[in-house]
Design an enzyme around this catalytic site. Sequence first.
Site, PDB file in Angstrom:
ATOM      1  N   ASN A 109      20.043 -44.155  -6.676  1.00 36.31           N
ATOM      2  CA  ASN A 109      21.027 -44.870  -7.484  1.00 36.31           C
ATOM      3  C   ASN A 109      20.674 -45.005  -8.963  1.00 36.31           C
ATOM      4  O   ASN A 109      21.271 -45.800  -9.677  1.00 36.31           O
ATOM      5  CB  ASN A 109      21.293 -46.247  -6.869  1.00 36.31           C
ATOM      6  N   HIS A 293       8.478 -52.730  -3.720  1.00 42.50           N
ATOM      7  CA  HIS A 293       8.413 -51.274  -3.835  1.00 42.50           C
ATOM      8  C   HIS A 293       7.425 -50.780  -4.881  1.00 42.50           C
ATOM      9  O   HIS A 293       7.083 -51.480  -5.810  1.00 42.50           O
ATOM     10  CB  HIS A 293       9.788 -50.709  -4.193  1.00 42.50           C
TER      11      HIS A 293
END
Length: 319
Positions: A109, A293
């Site tokens: 994205n 992450h």
Amino acid sequence: DGEISLSRSMVNSSDKINQKTGSSVFQHSVERWKINSSLVLDIRKNILRFLDAERDISVVKSSFKPGDVIHYVLDRRRTLNISQDLHSLLPEVSPMKNRRFKTCAVVGNSGILLDSGCGKEIDNHEFVIRCNLAPVVEFAADVGTKSDFITMNPSVVQRAFGGFRNESDREKFVHRLSMLNDSVLWIPAFMVKGGEKHVEWVNALILKNKLKVRTAYPSLRLIHAVRGYWLTNKVFIKRPSTGLLMYTLATRFCDEIHLYGFWPFPKDMNGKPVKYHYYDDLKYRYFSNASPHRMPLEFKTLNMLHNRGALKLTTGKCV
Ligand code: CTP
């Protein structure tokens, strides 16, 4: 052995990425890219030692009965009840059983997609995987519209559909899902506590509107197995991002995997600003320690795999 040679090169990769500024100096071959089919097979074989994507991509109806209580995968002290609605939306068999493709696109994205003109190229792949119900119609020229498989973290309900507070939010959501026809909608519902009511609302809307979309809910072991594969290859991720999860799963089904929209840096190679998402104003959260992450590390790994012909990473314009 494929695994050893893979891990050695993952560690020795000379690519350098400056996480603070986001500027990156890395080798990335574009013209010379060629698929390395034996490496692709090696990687598939090694990943299969940790997980079988056909099976782990979704639990099935026979995995649970309504009323079962399960522990969240990343929050073992908390539990979730398998509701009647959730149970009725579990697939009878894996939605990816026996599915094989010559070429697949995994679309991340990142704002790097804006102005890329990659829409046509993405849509030309046999199977297109997208993340977090990202909008496509308004961005078709850059991201395409074909969506065979799309993920949806429960937090998307809050972030992109106003927590379903108004009828118009719910309508917008139902409209988005109806565009997917009978594609797979993959909802990680068993990861962490917090999204259960959103998942229930989503399930109820799908049932009430008789939407054709095929729901899938990742197995309880998937995320640990994926992490295990990468850790064994010395890629020290805390928790794989959706994009890395999708690449890892796709190795089972796809001979040639092309990645688009992977660029976890606030600037492009020429120093121009890049939005975190191509479609909203979310900021680069993973620079804080709160983020689970390690996207820059993941990116470096994917870029190394690109240079070795295991996958194709597109970070520029499509011609
Ligand atoms: N991505 C990327 N660079 C960005 C944004 C996203 O490489 N600037 C990739 C990541 O692999 C990410 C995927 O595209 O997992 C989908 O993006 P997004 O929906 O933003 O995922 P997140 O919500 O950030 O992370 P996750 O769903 O994995 O928790």
